[in-house]
Scaffold this motif. Structure first.
Motif, short mmCIF file in Angstrom:
data_model
loop_
_atom_site.label_atom_id
_atom_site.label_comp_id
_atom_site.label_asym_id
_atom_site.label_seq_id
_atom_site.Cartn_x
_atom_site.Cartn_y
_atom_site.Cartn_z
N ASP A 99 0.82 -1.21 0.00
CA ASP A 99 0.00 0.00 0.00
C ASP A 99 0.86 1.27 0.00
OD1 ASP A 99 0.95 -0.22 2.57
OD2 ASP A 99 -0.99 0.13 3.53
N ALA A 100 2.16 1.13 -0.26
CA ALA A 100 3.06 2.28 -0.30
C ALA A 100 2.69 3.21 -1.45
CB ALA A 100 4.50 1.83 -0.45
N GLY A 101 2.88 4.50 -1.23
CA GLY A 101 2.59 5.50 -2.25
C GLY A 101 3.81 5.80 -3.11
N ASP A 102 3.62 6.70 -4.07
CA ASP A 102 4.68 7.06 -5.00
C ASP A 102 5.96 7.49 -4.29
OD1 ASP A 102 2.82 6.60 -6.98
OD2 ASP A 102 2.61 8.69 -7.58
N GLU A 103 5.82 8.34 -3.31
CA GLU A 103 6.99 8.90 -2.62
C GLU A 103 7.77 7.82 -1.87
OE1 GLU A 103 9.67 11.78 -2.10
OE2 GLU A 103 7.82 12.00 -3.25
N ILE A 151 7.81 4.63 -2.48
CA ILE A 151 8.41 3.72 -3.46
C ILE A 151 9.65 4.35 -4.07
CG2 ILE A 151 8.05 2.64 -5.71
CD1 ILE A 151 5.13 2.09 -4.75
N LYS A 152 9.58 5.63 -4.38
CA LYS A 152 10.73 6.32 -4.95
C LYS A 152 11.89 6.36 -3.95
CE LYS A 152 12.10 10.48 -7.39
NZ LYS A 152 11.66 11.75 -7.95
N LYS A 153 11.60 6.65 -2.69
CA LYS A 153 12.65 6.68 -1.66
C LYS A 153 13.30 5.31 -1.51
CE LYS A 153 10.97 10.47 1.20
NZ LYS A 153 10.42 10.85 2.51
N ALA A 154 12.48 4.27 -1.51
CA ALA A 154 13.02 2.91 -1.38
C ALA A 154 13.89 2.57 -2.58
CB ALA A 154 11.88 1.90 -1.25
N TYR A 155 13.45 2.97 -3.76
CA TYR A 155 14.24 2.72 -4.98
C TYR A 155 15.59 3.43 -4.90
CZ TYR A 155 15.82 3.46 -9.77
OH TYR A 155 16.59 3.53 -10.90
N LEU A 156 15.58 4.71 -4.53
CA LEU A 156 16.83 5.47 -4.44
C LEU A 156 17.76 4.89 -3.38
CD1 LEU A 156 15.43 9.08 -4.88
CD2 LEU A 156 16.65 7.69 -6.58
N ARG A 157 17.19 4.44 -2.28
CA ARG A 157 17.99 3.81 -1.22
C ARG A 157 18.65 2.53 -1.75
NH1 ARG A 157 14.50 4.55 2.42
NH2 ARG A 157 13.25 2.69 2.08
N GLY A 202 13.97 -2.80 -12.66
CA GLY A 202 12.80 -3.48 -13.21
C GLY A 202 11.62 -3.47 -12.24
N ALA A 203 11.92 -3.71 -10.96
CA ALA A 203 10.86 -3.68 -9.94
C ALA A 203 10.26 -2.28 -9.85
CB ALA A 203 11.42 -4.11 -8.59
N TYR A 204 11.12 -1.28 -9.83
CA TYR A 204 10.65 0.11 -9.73
C TYR A 204 9.78 0.48 -10.93
CZ TYR A 204 10.69 5.19 -9.35
OH TYR A 204 10.32 6.50 -9.27
N GLU A 205 10.19 0.09 -12.11
CA GLU A 205 9.43 0.43 -13.31
C GLU A 205 8.04 -0.20 -13.30
OE1 GLU A 205 12.03 -0.63 -16.54
OE2 GLU A 205 13.13 1.26 -16.38
N LEU A 206 7.88 -1.34 -12.63
CA LEU A 206 6.56 -1.99 -12.57
C LEU A 206 5.58 -1.27 -11.65
CD1 LEU A 206 7.36 -5.81 -12.43
CD2 LEU A 206 6.09 -4.60 -14.20
N ILE A 207 6.08 -0.57 -10.61
CA ILE A 207 5.16 -0.03 -9.61
C ILE A 207 5.41 1.43 -9.28
CG2 ILE A 207 4.74 -2.29 -8.56
CD1 ILE A 207 6.68 -1.42 -6.29
N THR A 240 4.23 4.31 -10.40
CA THR A 240 3.09 5.23 -10.36
C THR A 240 1.82 4.47 -9.97
OG1 THR A 240 2.49 4.87 -12.68
CG2 THR A 240 4.09 6.64 -12.22
N ASP A 241 0.80 5.23 -9.57
CA ASP A 241 -0.49 4.60 -9.25
C ASP A 241 -1.00 3.76 -10.41
OD1 ASP A 241 -1.02 5.27 -6.63
OD2 ASP A 241 -2.13 7.09 -7.13
N LYS A 242 -0.93 4.31 -11.60
CA LYS A 242 -1.43 3.60 -12.79
C LYS A 242 -0.68 2.29 -12.98
CE LYS A 242 -2.10 3.94 -17.72
NZ LYS A 242 -1.81 4.64 -18.95
N LYS A 243 0.63 2.32 -12.84
CA LYS A 243 1.42 1.10 -13.03
C LYS A 243 1.13 0.09 -11.92
CE LYS A 243 5.15 2.87 -15.83
NZ LYS A 243 6.61 2.94 -15.99
N ARG A 244 0.89 0.55 -10.69
CA ARG A 244 0.54 -0.37 -9.61
C ARG A 244 -0.81 -1.04 -9.87
NH1 ARG A 244 3.07 3.69 -6.87
NH2 ARG A 244 1.18 4.68 -6.07
#
Length: 108
Positions: free
Chosen positions: A13-17, A19-25, A44-49, A51-55
């Motif tokens: 249920d994580a939001g965009d922000e 997910i982005k922080k986790a990706y950068l970490r 690849g994982a980040y690209e799948l999820i 944005t809301d639309k992609k999730r």
């Protein structure tokens, strides 16, 4: 098989922000010049999820699909006094699929 959420270490249920922080970490932890394979997996994982639309698309197309045969067996179960007509069958099947999707693929 790991989900993109597991790869990035975030809740479903994580939001965009978040997910982005986790990706950068993760990218800082596994930079492409030191570990190209792990970086590709993280990217690849980040690209799948990302944005809301992609999730929503991920939940609809990469998760468990409804078992239509189970829904049909419920509709046409033995002991039912009469077989439904085509309209009733389609309506019941559509409602069953909608209920299944709302239970398993809720938009968060």
């Amino acid at each position: 098989m790991e989900t993109p959420y597991e790869v990035l270490g975030v809740e479903e249920d994580a939001g965009d922000e978040a997910i982005k922080k986790a990706y950068l970490r993760k990218v800082r932890e596994f930079p492409p010049e030191r570990n190209a394979e792990e970086f590709r997996r993280i990217r690849g994982a980040y690209e799948l999820i990302e944005t809301d639309k992609k999730r929503r698309e991920y939940r609809l197309f990469h998760r468990q699909k409804p078992d239509v045969s189970v829904l049909l067996r419920q509709i046409l179960r033995p002991g039912r006094p009469e077989r439904p007509d085509a309209g009733t069958l389609i309506r019941t099947l559509t409602e069953g699929l909608a209920e299944h999707l709302s239970e398993t693929h809720t938009d968060r």
